[in-house]
Motif scaffolding. Structure first.
Motif, PDB file in Angstrom:
ATOM      1  N   GLU A   1     -72.501-118.435  -1.222  1.00  0.00           N
ATOM      2  CA  GLU A   1     -72.474-119.837  -1.625  1.00  0.00           C
ATOM      3  C   GLU A   1     -73.076-120.734  -0.547  1.00  0.00           C
ATOM      4  O   GLU A   1     -73.128-120.361   0.624  1.00  0.00           O
ATOM      5  N   ILE A   2     -73.502-121.921  -0.974  1.00  0.00           N
ATOM      6  CA  ILE A   2     -73.974-122.904   0.008  1.00  0.00           C
ATOM      7  C   ILE A   2     -73.334-124.270  -0.220  1.00  0.00           C
ATOM      8  O   ILE A   2     -72.912-124.599  -1.330  1.00  0.00           O
ATOM      9  N   MET A   3     -73.290-125.047   0.851  1.00  0.00           N
ATOM     10  CA  MET A   3     -72.897-126.462   0.795  1.00  0.00           C
ATOM     11  C   MET A   3     -73.864-127.217   1.687  1.00  0.00           C
ATOM     12  O   MET A   3     -74.067-126.834   2.846  1.00  0.00           O
ATOM     13  N   ASP A   4     -74.400-128.336   1.180  1.00  0.00           N
ATOM     14  CA  ASP A   4     -75.343-129.082   2.019  1.00  0.00           C
ATOM     15  C   ASP A   4     -74.611-130.149   2.840  1.00  0.00           C
ATOM     16  O   ASP A   4     -73.384-130.287   2.773  1.00  0.00           O
ATOM     17  N   ASN A   5     -75.375-130.909   3.641  1.00  0.00           N
ATOM     18  CA  ASN A   5     -74.770-131.876   4.555  1.00  0.00           C
ATOM     19  C   ASN A   5     -73.916-132.919   3.835  1.00  0.00           C
ATOM     20  O   ASN A   5     -72.804-133.251   4.278  1.00  0.00           O
ATOM     21  N   ALA A   6     -74.412-133.427   2.712  1.00  0.00           N
ATOM     22  CA  ALA A   6     -73.643-134.450   1.994  1.00  0.00           C
ATOM     23  C   ALA A   6     -72.325-133.881   1.489  1.00  0.00           C
ATOM     24  O   ALA A   6     -71.294-134.571   1.487  1.00  0.00           O
ATOM     25  N   THR A   7     -72.344-132.627   1.066  1.00  0.00           N
ATOM     26  CA  THR A   7     -71.114-131.994   0.582  1.00  0.00           C
ATOM     27  C   THR A   7     -70.130-131.780   1.730  1.00  0.00           C
ATOM     28  O   THR A   7     -68.929-132.033   1.589  1.00  0.00           O
ATOM     29  N   ILE A   8     -70.668-131.292   2.844  1.00  0.00           N
ATOM     30  CA  ILE A   8     -69.819-131.087   4.024  1.00  0.00           C
ATOM     31  C   ILE A   8     -69.082-132.384   4.374  1.00  0.00           C
ATOM     32  O   ILE A   8     -67.871-132.398   4.592  1.00  0.00           O
ATOM     33  N   ASN A   9     -69.822-133.486   4.387  1.00  0.00           N
ATOM     34  CA  ASN A   9     -69.203-134.767   4.755  1.00  0.00           C
ATOM     35  C   ASN A   9     -68.229-135.257   3.688  1.00  0.00           C
ATOM     36  O   ASN A   9     -67.186-135.833   4.020  1.00  0.00           O
ATOM     37  N   ALA A  10     -68.557-135.021   2.425  1.00  0.00           N
ATOM     38  CA  ALA A  10     -67.623-135.417   1.361  1.00  0.00           C
ATOM     39  C   ALA A  10     -66.313-134.644   1.498  1.00  0.00           C
ATOM     40  O   ALA A  10     -65.217-135.210   1.356  1.00  0.00           O
ATOM     41  N   VAL A  11     -66.405-133.357   1.807  1.00  0.00           N
ATOM     42  CA  VAL A  11     -65.202-132.545   1.967  1.00  0.00           C
ATOM     43  C   VAL A  11     -64.416-133.006   3.196  1.00  0.00           C
ATOM     44  O   VAL A  11     -63.194-133.187   3.143  1.00  0.00           O
TER      45      VAL A  11
ATOM     46  N   ASN B   1     -64.423-135.873   4.625  1.00  0.00           N
ATOM     47  CA  ASN B   1     -63.784-137.174   4.361  1.00  0.00           C
ATOM     48  C   ASN B   1     -62.518-137.016   3.518  1.00  0.00           C
ATOM     49  O   ASN B   1     -61.566-137.771   3.658  1.00  0.00           O
ATOM     50  N   TYR B   2     -62.565-136.054   2.642  1.00  0.00           N
ATOM     51  CA  TYR B   2     -61.471-135.840   1.700  1.00  0.00           C
ATOM     52  C   TYR B   2     -60.287-135.176   2.401  1.00  0.00           C
ATOM     53  O   TYR B   2     -59.132-135.523   2.208  1.00  0.00           O
ATOM     54  N   GLN B   3     -60.606-134.201   3.249  1.00  0.00           N
ATOM     55  CA  GLN B   3     -59.554-133.464   3.956  1.00  0.00           C
ATOM     56  C   GLN B   3     -60.146-132.919   5.249  1.00  0.00           C
ATOM     57  O   GLN B   3     -61.135-132.177   5.213  1.00  0.00           O
ATOM     58  N   ARG B   4     -59.549-133.277   6.380  1.00  0.00           N
ATOM     59  CA  ARG B   4     -60.134-132.865   7.656  1.00  0.00           C
ATOM     60  C   ARG B   4     -60.076-131.349   7.811  1.00  0.00           C
ATOM     61  O   ARG B   4     -59.007-130.743   7.735  1.00  0.00           O
ATOM     62  N   MET B   5     -61.228-130.745   7.970  1.00  0.00           N
ATOM     63  CA  MET B   5     -61.279-129.295   8.134  1.00  0.00           C
ATOM     64  C   MET B   5     -62.093-128.910   9.363  1.00  0.00           C
ATOM     65  O   MET B   5     -62.380-127.749   9.584  1.00  0.00           O
ATOM     66  N   ASP B   6     -62.477-129.931  10.160  1.00  0.00           N
ATOM     67  CA  ASP B   6     -63.304-129.704  11.353  1.00  0.00           C
ATOM     68  C   ASP B   6     -64.610-128.988  11.047  1.00  0.00           C
ATOM     69  O   ASP B   6     -65.080-128.136  11.816  1.00  0.00           O
ATOM     70  N   LEU B   7     -65.193-129.332   9.890  1.00  0.00           N
ATOM     71  CA  LEU B   7     -66.546-128.839   9.602  1.00  0.00           C
ATOM     72  C   LEU B   7     -67.531-129.618  10.467  1.00  0.00           C
ATOM     73  O   LEU B   7     -67.251-130.746  10.894  1.00  0.00           O
ATOM     74  N   ASP B   8     -68.679-129.027  10.744  1.00  0.00           N
ATOM     75  CA  ASP B   8     -69.705-129.696  11.547  1.00  0.00           C
ATOM     76  C   ASP B   8     -70.447-130.711  10.676  1.00  0.00           C
ATOM     77  O   ASP B   8     -71.266-130.345   9.837  1.00  0.00           O
ATOM     78  N   ARG B   9     -70.166-132.000  10.896  1.00  0.00           N
ATOM     79  CA  ARG B   9     -70.735-133.053  10.038  1.00  0.00           C
ATOM     80  C   ARG B   9     -72.251-133.178  10.186  1.00  0.00           C
ATOM     81  O   ARG B   9     -72.909-133.828   9.375  1.00  0.00           O
ATOM     82  N   ASP B  10     -72.801-132.567  11.210  1.00  0.00           N
ATOM     83  CA  ASP B  10     -74.251-132.638  11.404  1.00  0.00           C
ATOM     84  C   ASP B  10     -74.997-131.439  10.803  1.00  0.00           C
ATOM     85  O   ASP B  10     -76.231-131.432  10.764  1.00  0.00           O
ATOM     86  N   ALA B  11     -74.267-130.434  10.375  1.00  0.00           N
ATOM     87  CA  ALA B  11     -74.925-129.234   9.847  1.00  0.00           C
ATOM     88  C   ALA B  11     -75.734-129.577   8.607  1.00  0.00           C
ATOM     89  O   ALA B  11     -75.314-130.382   7.777  1.00  0.00           O
ATOM     90  N   ALA B  12     -76.915-128.982   8.487  1.00  0.00           N
ATOM     91  CA  ALA B  12     -77.739-129.195   7.292  1.00  0.00           C
ATOM     92  C   ALA B  12     -77.237-128.334   6.132  1.00  0.00           C
ATOM     93  O   ALA B  12     -77.345-128.719   4.972  1.00  0.00           O
ATOM     94  N   LEU B  13     -76.692-127.175   6.473  1.00  0.00           N
ATOM     95  CA  LEU B  13     -76.279-126.241   5.418  1.00  0.00           C
ATOM     96  C   LEU B  13     -75.190-125.310   5.945  1.00  0.00           C
ATOM     97  O   LEU B  13     -75.283-124.803   7.061  1.00  0.00           O
ATOM     98  N   LEU B  14     -74.174-125.113   5.108  1.00  0.00           N
ATOM     99  CA  LEU B  14     -73.196-124.050   5.353  1.00  0.00           C
ATOM    100  C   LEU B  14     -73.474-122.937   4.358  1.00  0.00           C
ATOM    101  O   LEU B  14     -73.676-123.196   3.165  1.00  0.00           O
TER     102      LEU B  14
ATOM    103  N   LEU C   1     -63.060-126.873  -2.409  1.00  0.00           N
ATOM    104  CA  LEU C   1     -62.712-128.303  -2.492  1.00  0.00           C
ATOM    105  C   LEU C   1     -63.909-129.178  -2.866  1.00  0.00           C
ATOM    106  O   LEU C   1     -63.722-130.345  -3.219  1.00  0.00           O
ATOM    107  N   ALA C   2     -65.104-128.643  -2.774  1.00  0.00           N
ATOM    108  CA  ALA C   2     -66.303-129.489  -2.855  1.00  0.00           C
ATOM    109  C   ALA C   2     -66.313-130.384  -4.102  1.00  0.00           C
ATOM    110  O   ALA C   2     -66.516-131.605  -4.001  1.00  0.00           O
ATOM    111  N   GLY C   3     -66.085-129.797  -5.263  1.00  0.00           N
ATOM    112  CA  GLY C   3     -66.120-130.579  -6.500  1.00  0.00           C
ATOM    113  C   GLY C   3     -65.058-131.676  -6.512  1.00  0.00           C
ATOM    114  O   GLY C   3     -65.331-132.839  -6.809  1.00  0.00           O
ATOM    115  N   TRP C   4     -63.823-131.285  -6.174  1.00  0.00           N
ATOM    116  CA  TRP C   4     -62.725-132.257  -6.149  1.00  0.00           C
ATOM    117  C   TRP C   4     -63.006-133.380  -5.163  1.00  0.00           C
ATOM    118  O   TRP C   4     -62.733-134.554  -5.452  1.00  0.00           O
TER     119      TRP C   4
END
Lengths: 453, 453
Positions: free
Chosen positions: B249-259, B261-274, B321-324
């Motif tokens: 699966e993939i998540m792009d930068n906008a998704t990472i930040n949306a997630v 913002n929704y729930q702190r998970m210490d994802l890298d907000r600058d990453a282009a892709l997970l 969580l991405a969709g929610w």
């Protein structure tokens, strides 16, 4: 101007064969018991446009068309009908495109199955479907019959390795289905409808095939069982164990002896069943070890395994020879039935009873992992009495498969041979729906009429 | 006697709902932008015989029928039409048969996907297709849309896990297709024709599902990339490596930040892709290690992997969580396009350009292993301007997918929403063949007319 002259106005004359001697070679497929009609011509088109012209002409002139691949079918689906034209796809044999990174190839219908494999091997890929005829049979025929093979137990049948088709319809229109993506829900899945339609809905001219990465390693085992029961228990315990065989085959006692008579391999002539299995991938040997443990626990009196490619090939040799060995020694009718795979032992035991009853010897090989077996009827001769007893035997084998919630054909297709048996498997609603789809796509009933469904 | 009274002569009155308040809950599926019509009744049959009576009545009275599962569809395929009856399959929720040794279950259309999984887990089996809605959506809806999910990359889509169907046709006849065998070529494969037909060819009342042994182990990894390019290279190198992810699966930068913002998970907000991947089976961790090596080599700036189930679940949490997360923060339109998987990086970069152009923010998640992604359009509000720009954005995303040899829908279906886009993917021949099959099976055009194809 006669019928064939009107066709020559539309396509190059050299694709139209009317010479009786050449035509003779196109009258039959490999279903020896099916009566072959006399075609008025054999057509060998080189392009999709030519196939389209042929079908436009056929519709205008009400000419029946029998499409043909390599003629290896065992159900008579490519046997000529009287006054038909046979359309042989042998000259449409280009690989139009090979996308090594996307794991797809676009190949014409006349490309031989094994040639696809050879063309992609250097890129570390393979094309999984491997019907016994794979060195001869063509992708078009494989698609039209949804051909199976030994690798299906892991990789699925032909329909699971095709992403899109180019098909010439009865009226000459060219239909393109699917595409290069592995997921696609844009409209009805017409690709899946044409796969297995036995030439009765359209002529497949080209296909986008899905390739797979060649497994890192392969390991193989053979186990020998003193009773059918013990072999059946071993198979069920392999199914339950959650291993993923890439091949799981069986040979019964009659097959073992037919092979051993044909070529000495030191097989155990007293064994009731041989189970031959393979696994692939990084943990291939581990998976084979687990299958061997299932066999040993179920009462195998001999089991061997190897991860050496040459030794693997030797272990498979007996299975590969089975068909040739019987056909060399007896007039042979190769049946093709399927059951839920856990009911295989029941089927084998019923087949033994049928054989005793009708006096027709039966040697059974098959794809145990899919519950699909080929009882081979070994006829003493081709006299009327033997043929009649063979038909009764085949009839009872199909009935036995149906009684076990099975199917009258697992991978060979209905063709002409199994039309009557089809009406025992499918009810009037199912046959009616199939007929209505046939009428919708081929209202004049020109494409392989009376075949398939 | 009015129309509904004539129906009540044929079926129990308590399955017929005409109360406006209750009916309101059945007017829409989850495609918010599709206008919903007003049904004259909602029908909640309990048996196949009742569905058959409903369709017999509908054909006699020329009443349009909209079949409905759980209403989680995102393309409007179950949205009510004016003066239709909605047939909700929610009460047909029995598991009719579970054959643990043969790995099959016969379940009614209204059974929730996750309930199938729970019912077979103790026997060491699972049902692979796992659309995001699997805790809510039903097998009937999954089949009608050929639903996808995260496990498809290894186990295939819904059509690859069904062996047979029971379907009520437009005229009330009950059709049974397929059976309990994994291989079956007896006639046209009607099972495959009805899967993905979006309720327009018949109402699926029950299905024989194929189950799989639960894998021995599962391992999971996450890798974070500074650029889309690096992420794309990693994916292509995983495809080429011949590993078999059970999820990729993939998540792009906008998704990472949306997630985040929704729930702190210490994802890298600058990453282009997970990239989030999983493998299962005895060699799961080994396969994950190979995928991580591909990521590291392609330039991942962080990668972690685990074979611990609880840690695995944590790594997947962000993806789940991405969709929610987006729907909670923005009015969201979830798109669904597919491309040959090697062209994913190109698609993502085009989507970024489109977003910049139209001013509609897009967060993209998806099933990288299948080349199927969901660009989520994050609308500032639901005003006319925002909606219009969203439609332009969605339009351009579909066009971009088609330009890359892709599809306008990978797993959500055409429904009502994508009818117009379908005509850009399929030519007149294809649309004509689909229409002729529709006419053959539903000549009065009563079943979900104008939907699907």
């Amino acid at each position: 101007m006669n019928l064939i002259e009107t066709l020559k106005e539309l396509v190059p004359a050299d694709i139209v064969v009317t010479d009786p001697d050449t035509m003779e070679g196109y009258r039959r497929d490999s279903a020896d018991l099916v009566a072959a009609g006399k075609p008025i011509a054999v057509l060998r088109p080189r392009t999709t446009a030519q196939v389209s012209s042929i079908m436009t002409w056929a519709t205008q002139t009400d000419t029946v068309v029998v499409p043909r691949g390599a003629g290896t079918g065992l159900s008579g689906g490519a046997t000529a009908l009287d006054n038909c034209v046979v359309v042989s796809m042998e000259r449409m044999n280009s690989i139009r495109e090979f996308d090594a990174t996307n794991h797809t190839a676009v190949v014409e219908a006349g490309v031989v199955n094994a040639d696809v494999g050879r063309a992609v091997a250097d890129a570390g890929l393979f094309y999984p479907p491997d019907p016994g005829s794979f060195e001869v049979s063509t992708i078009g025929g494989n698609l039209a019959t949804n051909a199976g093979g030994m690798r299906c137990v892991k990789y699925g049948v032909t329909r699971n390795s095709v992403l899109g088709l180019e098909v010439v319809l009865a009226d000459g229109r060219v239909l393109r289905t699917g595409g290069k993506t592995v997921k696609n829900v844009a409209g009805l899945d017409l690709t899946q409808l044409f796969v297995g339609s036995e030439g009765a809905l359209g002529i497949i001219t080209s296909a986008t095939l899905r390739l797979r990465p060649t497994p890192a390693a392969t390991a193989t085992f053979v186990a020998s069982f003193p009773t059918l029961d013990a072999g059946g228990r071993a198979l069920n315990s392999i199914f339950a164990a959650g291993v993923t065989p890439s091949m799981l085959e069986i040979m019964d006692n009659a097959t073992i002896n037919a092979v051993e008579n044909y070529q000495r391999m030191d097989l155990d002539r007293d064994a009731a069943l041989l189970v031959i299995g393979q696994a692939d991938g990084a943990d291939a040997l581990d998976q084979v070890d687990r299958m061997v443990a299932c066999c040993d626990e179920a009462g195998a009196d001999l089991s061997v395994s190897t991860s050496d490619p040459a030794e693997s090939e030797m272990l498979l040799q007996a299975r590969r020879l089975a068909g040739w060995a019987t056909m060399e020694q007896f007039p042979t009718i190769i049946e093709d039935v399927g059951v839920p795979r856990t009911r295989l032992a029941e089927l084998l035991s019923t087949i033994a009873d049928i054989s005793e009853d009708t006096g027709i010897r039966i040697a059974t090989v098959g794809h145990a992992g899919d519950g699909n077996v080929h009882p081979m009827l070994l006829l003493p001769d081709l006299g009327v009495d033997a043929r009649n007893r063979a038909m009764v035997t085949a009839d009872r084998i199909c009935a036995a498969a149906l009684a076990l919630d099975g199917t009258i054909t697992g991978e060979h297709g209905v063709g002409e041979l199994k039309r009557e048996w089809l009406t025992r498997q499918l009810d009037d609603v199912s046959l009616g729906v199939q007929a209505s789809i046939k009428r919708a796509l081929d209202p004049k009933m020109l494409l392989n009429p009376g075949r398939g469904f």
